[in-house]
Motif scaffolding. Structure first.
Motif, PDB file in Angstrom:
ATOM      1  N   VAL A   1     -10.339  12.896  12.574  1.00  0.00           N
ATOM      2  CA  VAL A   1      -9.300  13.383  11.674  1.00  0.00           C
ATOM      3  C   VAL A   1      -8.988  12.341  10.593  1.00  0.00           C
ATOM      4  CG1 VAL A   1      -6.845  13.990  11.511  1.00  0.00           C
ATOM      5  CG2 VAL A   1      -8.245  14.929  13.351  1.00  0.00           C
ATOM      6  N   ALA A   2      -8.790  11.103  11.017  1.00  0.00           N
ATOM      7  CA  ALA A   2      -8.473  10.040  10.074  1.00  0.00           C
ATOM      8  C   ALA A   2      -9.641   9.774   9.130  1.00  0.00           C
ATOM      9  CB  ALA A   2      -8.105   8.767  10.827  1.00  0.00           C
ATOM     10  N   GLY A   3     -10.863   9.777   9.687  1.00  0.00           N
ATOM     11  CA  GLY A   3     -12.038   9.520   8.860  1.00  0.00           C
ATOM     12  C   GLY A   3     -12.267  10.601   7.825  1.00  0.00           C
ATOM     13  N   ALA A   4     -12.068  11.858   8.212  1.00  0.00           N
ATOM     14  CA  ALA A   4     -12.252  12.965   7.272  1.00  0.00           C
ATOM     15  C   ALA A   4     -11.223  12.895   6.146  1.00  0.00           C
ATOM     16  CB  ALA A   4     -12.145  14.296   8.005  1.00  0.00           C
ATOM     17  N   ALA A   5      -9.986  12.519   6.485  1.00  0.00           N
ATOM     18  CA  ALA A   5      -8.947  12.395   5.463  1.00  0.00           C
ATOM     19  C   ALA A   5      -9.267  11.253   4.499  1.00  0.00           C
ATOM     20  CB  ALA A   5      -7.587  12.166   6.123  1.00  0.00           C
ATOM     21  N   ALA A   6      -9.767  10.133   5.041  1.00  0.00           N
ATOM     22  CA  ALA A   6     -10.133   8.998   4.191  1.00  0.00           C
ATOM     23  C   ALA A   6     -11.280   9.365   3.252  1.00  0.00           C
ATOM     24  CB  ALA A   6     -10.506   7.801   5.056  1.00  0.00           C
ATOM     25  N   GLU A   7     -12.256  10.084   3.769  1.00  0.00           N
ATOM     26  CA  GLU A   7     -13.381  10.497   2.934  1.00  0.00           C
ATOM     27  C   GLU A   7     -12.917  11.443   1.831  1.00  0.00           C
ATOM     28  OE1 GLU A   7     -17.171  10.697   1.403  1.00  0.00           O
ATOM     29  OE2 GLU A   7     -16.227   9.290   2.801  1.00  0.00           O
ATOM     30  N   ARG A   8     -11.957  12.301   2.153  1.00  0.00           N
ATOM     31  CA  ARG A   8     -11.392  13.221   1.158  1.00  0.00           C
ATOM     32  C   ARG A   8     -10.772  12.425  -0.003  1.00  0.00           C
ATOM     33  NH1 ARG A   8      -9.196  18.657   1.913  1.00  0.00           N
ATOM     34  NH2 ARG A   8      -7.650  19.134   0.302  1.00  0.00           N
TER      35      ARG A   8
ATOM     36  N   VAL B   1      -2.566  13.941   1.381  1.00  0.00           N
ATOM     37  CA  VAL B   1      -3.631  12.980   1.087  1.00  0.00           C
ATOM     38  C   VAL B   1      -4.038  13.078  -0.377  1.00  0.00           C
ATOM     39  CG1 VAL B   1      -6.052  12.410   1.519  1.00  0.00           C
ATOM     40  CG2 VAL B   1      -4.504  12.847   3.442  1.00  0.00           C
ATOM     41  N   ASP B   2      -4.240  14.284  -0.868  1.00  0.00           N
ATOM     42  CA  ASP B   2      -4.633  14.474  -2.272  1.00  0.00           C
ATOM     43  C   ASP B   2      -3.581  13.904  -3.212  1.00  0.00           C
ATOM     44  OD1 ASP B   2      -6.857  15.790  -1.336  1.00  0.00           O
ATOM     45  OD2 ASP B   2      -6.126  17.811  -1.801  1.00  0.00           O
ATOM     46  N   TRP B   3      -2.335  14.261  -2.969  1.00  0.00           N
ATOM     47  CA  TRP B   3      -1.246  13.815  -3.840  1.00  0.00           C
ATOM     48  C   TRP B   3      -1.093  12.298  -3.771  1.00  0.00           C
ATOM     49  CZ3 TRP B   3       3.334  11.375  -4.484  1.00  0.00           C
ATOM     50  CH2 TRP B   3       4.163  11.804  -5.520  1.00  0.00           C
TER      51      TRP B   3
ATOM     52  N   ASN C   1      -2.157  20.367  -5.555  1.00  0.00           N
ATOM     53  CA  ASN C   1      -2.233  19.149  -4.740  1.00  0.00           C
ATOM     54  C   ASN C   1      -2.538  17.931  -5.611  1.00  0.00           C
ATOM     55  OD1 ASN C   1      -2.013  21.108  -2.832  1.00  0.00           O
ATOM     56  ND2 ASN C   1      -3.948  20.683  -1.816  1.00  0.00           N
ATOM     57  N   ARG C   2      -1.624  17.610  -6.496  1.00  0.00           N
ATOM     58  CA  ARG C   2      -1.902  16.499  -7.401  1.00  0.00           C
ATOM     59  C   ARG C   2      -0.614  15.895  -7.923  1.00  0.00           C
ATOM     60  NH1 ARG C   2      -4.141  20.274 -12.393  1.00  0.00           N
ATOM     61  NH2 ARG C   2      -2.108  20.841 -13.244  1.00  0.00           N
ATOM     62  N   ALA C   3      -0.668  14.606  -8.159  1.00  0.00           N
ATOM     63  CA  ALA C   3       0.440  13.926  -8.819  1.00  0.00           C
ATOM     64  C   ALA C   3       0.181  13.853 -10.312  1.00  0.00           C
ATOM     65  CB  ALA C   3       0.620  12.522  -8.244  1.00  0.00           C
ATOM     66  N   THR C   4      -1.118  13.890 -10.691  1.00  0.00           N
ATOM     67  CA  THR C   4      -1.501  13.865 -12.101  1.00  0.00           C
ATOM     68  C   THR C   4      -2.638  14.866 -12.328  1.00  0.00           C
ATOM     69  OG1 THR C   4      -3.077  12.079 -11.652  1.00  0.00           O
ATOM     70  CG2 THR C   4      -0.870  11.447 -12.422  1.00  0.00           C
ATOM     71  N   PRO C   5      -2.771  15.421 -13.523  1.00  0.00           N
ATOM     72  CA  PRO C   5      -1.788  15.321 -14.605  1.00  0.00           C
ATOM     73  C   PRO C   5      -0.536  16.100 -14.256  1.00  0.00           C
ATOM     74  CG  PRO C   5      -3.469  16.916 -15.176  1.00  0.00           C
ATOM     75  CD  PRO C   5      -3.914  16.286 -13.893  1.00  0.00           C
TER      76      PRO C   5
ATOM     77  N   PRO D   1       0.833  -1.214   0.000  1.00  0.00           N
ATOM     78  CA  PRO D   1       0.000   0.000   0.000  1.00  0.00           C
ATOM     79  C   PRO D   1       0.863   1.258   0.000  1.00  0.00           C
ATOM     80  CG  PRO D   1       0.098  -0.953   2.197  1.00  0.00           C
ATOM     81  CD  PRO D   1       0.760  -1.942   1.286  1.00  0.00           C
ATOM     82  N   LEU D   2       0.301   2.333  -0.482  1.00  0.00           N
ATOM     83  CA  LEU D   2       0.936   3.641  -0.351  1.00  0.00           C
ATOM     84  C   LEU D   2       0.421   4.228   0.957  1.00  0.00           C
ATOM     85  CD1 LEU D   2       2.779   5.586  -1.983  1.00  0.00           C
ATOM     86  CD2 LEU D   2       0.691   6.737  -2.726  1.00  0.00           C
ATOM     87  N   VAL D   3       1.335   4.555   1.867  1.00  0.00           N
ATOM     88  CA  VAL D   3       0.954   5.035   3.197  1.00  0.00           C
ATOM     89  C   VAL D   3       1.162   6.532   3.274  1.00  0.00           C
ATOM     90  CG1 VAL D   3       1.470   4.909   5.670  1.00  0.00           C
ATOM     91  CG2 VAL D   3       1.512   2.824   4.278  1.00  0.00           C
ATOM     92  N   VAL D   4       0.177   7.250   3.805  1.00  0.00           N
ATOM     93  CA  VAL D   4       0.296   8.697   3.970  1.00  0.00           C
ATOM     94  C   VAL D   4       0.011   9.065   5.420  1.00  0.00           C
ATOM     95  CG1 VAL D   4      -2.088   9.020   3.164  1.00  0.00           C
ATOM     96  CG2 VAL D   4      -0.518  10.962   3.184  1.00  0.00           C
ATOM     97  N   GLY D   5       0.867   9.896   5.993  1.00  0.00           N
ATOM     98  CA  GLY D   5       0.667  10.366   7.356  1.00  0.00           C
ATOM     99  C   GLY D   5      -0.268  11.558   7.379  1.00  0.00           C
ATOM    100  N   VAL D   6      -1.260  11.530   8.273  1.00  0.00           N
ATOM    101  CA  VAL D   6      -2.233  12.616   8.367  1.00  0.00           C
ATOM    102  C   VAL D   6      -2.306  13.111   9.809  1.00  0.00           C
ATOM    103  CG1 VAL D   6      -3.598  11.722   6.444  1.00  0.00           C
ATOM    104  CG2 VAL D   6      -4.187  11.060   8.776  1.00  0.00           C
ATOM    105  N   ASP D   7      -2.644  14.392   9.968  1.00  0.00           N
ATOM    106  CA  ASP D   7      -2.854  14.945  11.308  1.00  0.00           C
ATOM    107  C   ASP D   7      -3.872  16.074  11.302  1.00  0.00           C
ATOM    108  OD1 ASP D   7      -1.539  17.076  10.177  1.00  0.00           O
ATOM    109  OD2 ASP D   7       0.247  16.951  11.429  1.00  0.00           O
ATOM    110  N   GLY D   8      -4.564  16.262  10.176  1.00  0.00           N
ATOM    111  CA  GLY D   8      -5.576  17.303  10.091  1.00  0.00           C
ATOM    112  C   GLY D   8      -5.044  18.646   9.644  1.00  0.00           C
ATOM    113  N   SER D   9      -3.732  18.807   9.528  1.00  0.00           N
ATOM    114  CA  SER D   9      -3.150  20.074   9.094  1.00  0.00           C
ATOM    115  C   SER D   9      -3.291  20.229   7.583  1.00  0.00           C
ATOM    116  CB  SER D   9      -1.674  20.140   9.475  1.00  0.00           C
ATOM    117  OG  SER D   9      -0.935  19.176   8.741  1.00  0.00           O
ATOM    118  N   ALA D  10      -3.160  21.463   7.117  1.00  0.00           N
ATOM    119  CA  ALA D  10      -3.252  21.718   5.679  1.00  0.00           C
ATOM    120  C   ALA D  10      -2.184  20.957   4.886  1.00  0.00           C
ATOM    121  CB  ALA D  10      -3.166  23.223   5.413  1.00  0.00           C
ATOM    122  N   PRO D  11      -0.907  20.926   5.328  1.00  0.00           N
ATOM    123  CA  PRO D  11       0.083  20.147   4.575  1.00  0.00           C
ATOM    124  C   PRO D  11      -0.251  18.663   4.500  1.00  0.00           C
ATOM    125  CG  PRO D  11       1.191  21.715   6.002  1.00  0.00           C
ATOM    126  CD  PRO D  11      -0.267  21.734   6.392  1.00  0.00           C
ATOM    127  N   SER D  12      -0.830  18.105   5.563  1.00  0.00           N
ATOM    128  CA  SER D  12      -1.144  16.678   5.522  1.00  0.00           C
ATOM    129  C   SER D  12      -2.324  16.403   4.593  1.00  0.00           C
ATOM    130  CB  SER D  12      -1.429  16.131   6.926  1.00  0.00           C
ATOM    131  OG  SER D  12      -2.756  16.364   7.339  1.00  0.00           O
TER     132      SER D  12
END
Length: 298
Positions: free
Chosen positions: A73-80, A27-29, A152-156, A12-23
């Motif tokens: 925090v985790a749930g909101a990031a997952a929904e995003r 998530v988007d990327w 906030n994107r890896a593509t395009p 899996p691709l793992v991303v660290g989240v904490d509710g901050s704007a950078p995190s």
């Protein structure tokens, strides 16, 4: 197929989240990147402070306990991530542990880790932040730190270029292999950069000798670059560059025209502490685009 290769292909691709704007940007990327790789996305919220102090503080101020707050925090990031890519498999978990330790452990089973430049801590704001730096310096898998001002994107792809720094040791470069795969996924040019320098003590003002030492260093750099790229598939569009100058400054300049900057980091068996090197350290602090730090066993 060995474990490292299997993990790189299907982990899996793992991303660290904490509710901050950078995190959230991470998530988007990371959601885009997971789709490119065809792997699940795993979100991890790790916080030691809430484990020991959150519940007591919450009772004092009449707030919910730490666990629901962390799960929110985790749930909101997952929904995003799910809204961004409805077909992407997304999981989220809350871990009451120091974030750097939790993420490094997660990296043992991940194809890569993605983190923002900083978290919610004021101290972290003053540094890279500290969690991103520690994870990039210790993880067993590639770590992508979302530096720069790109969308906030890896593509395009925006710049349509992946840049990789090539060092002196070209026996086997995990960084080059990682960069090749990223360029192929995006359908963009791979720019391989080898910086070189002419030591001051070799310079001369004699008119018949002028330029010879520098040319020898440049030729050696070009040979090393070719050796590092010898196994790159023919279908990859590769641009080769040898540039005189300090490797850190050369790569930082190249990052302004890249969607991703890839650098290697030596990992020495039995060595403790941060294992980055000056070039990777400079890239993490000053790159104009996201940086992938790829570990290489010494």
């Amino acid at each position: 197929m060995n474990t490292a290769v299997e993990r790189a292909l299907s982990g899996p691709l793992v991303v660290g989240v904490d509710g901050s704007a950078p995190s959230l940007r991470a998530v988007d990327w990371a959601a885009d990147e997971a789709v490119l790789r065809g792997v699940p996305l795993r979100l991890v919220y790790a916080c030691l402070w809430e484990r020991y102090e959150g519940a007591a503080l919450a009772r004092d101020i009449g707030r919910p306990t730490a666990l629901p707050l962390a799960q929110d925090v985790a749930g909101a990031a997952a929904e995003r991530a799910r809204v961004r890519h409805p077909d992407l498999k997304v999981t989220a978990d809350v871990v009451f542990e120091e974030p750097e330790y939790a993420l490094v452990r997660e990296g043992r089973h991940a194809s890569a880790l993605v983190v923002g430049t900083r978290g919610r801590s004021g101290i972290a704001e003053m540094l890279l932040g500290s969690v991103s730096l520690a994870v990039a310096a210790r993880a067993d898998c590639p770590v992508i730190v979302l530096r720069g001002s790109h969308d906030n994107r890896a593509t395009p792809p925006v710049r349509r270029r992946v840049v990789v720094g090539v060092g002196e040791d070209v026996k086997e470069s995990a960084a080059v292999g990682f960069a090749v795969a990223e360029a192929r996924r995006r359908g963009v040019t791979l720019e391989a950069v080898r910086a070189w320098r002419c030591p001051a003590h070799e310079s001369t003002d004699h008119p018949l000798m002028s330029g010879e030492p520098a040319s020898l260093h440049e030729e050696r750099a070009a040979e090393e670059l070719e050796a590092a790229l010898r196994d790159v598939p023919a279908d990859i569009d590769v641009r080769r560059r040898t540039v005189e100058g300090h490797a850190g400054r050369v790569l930082l300049a190249a990052s302004h025209e890249a969607d991703l900057l890839v650098v290697g980091a030596r990992r020495r068996e039995g060595h403790f502490g941060l294992q980055l090197g000056r070039v990777a350290h400079a890239a993490l602090h000053h790159s104009a685009c996201p940086v992938a730090v790829v570990p290489q066993q010494a």
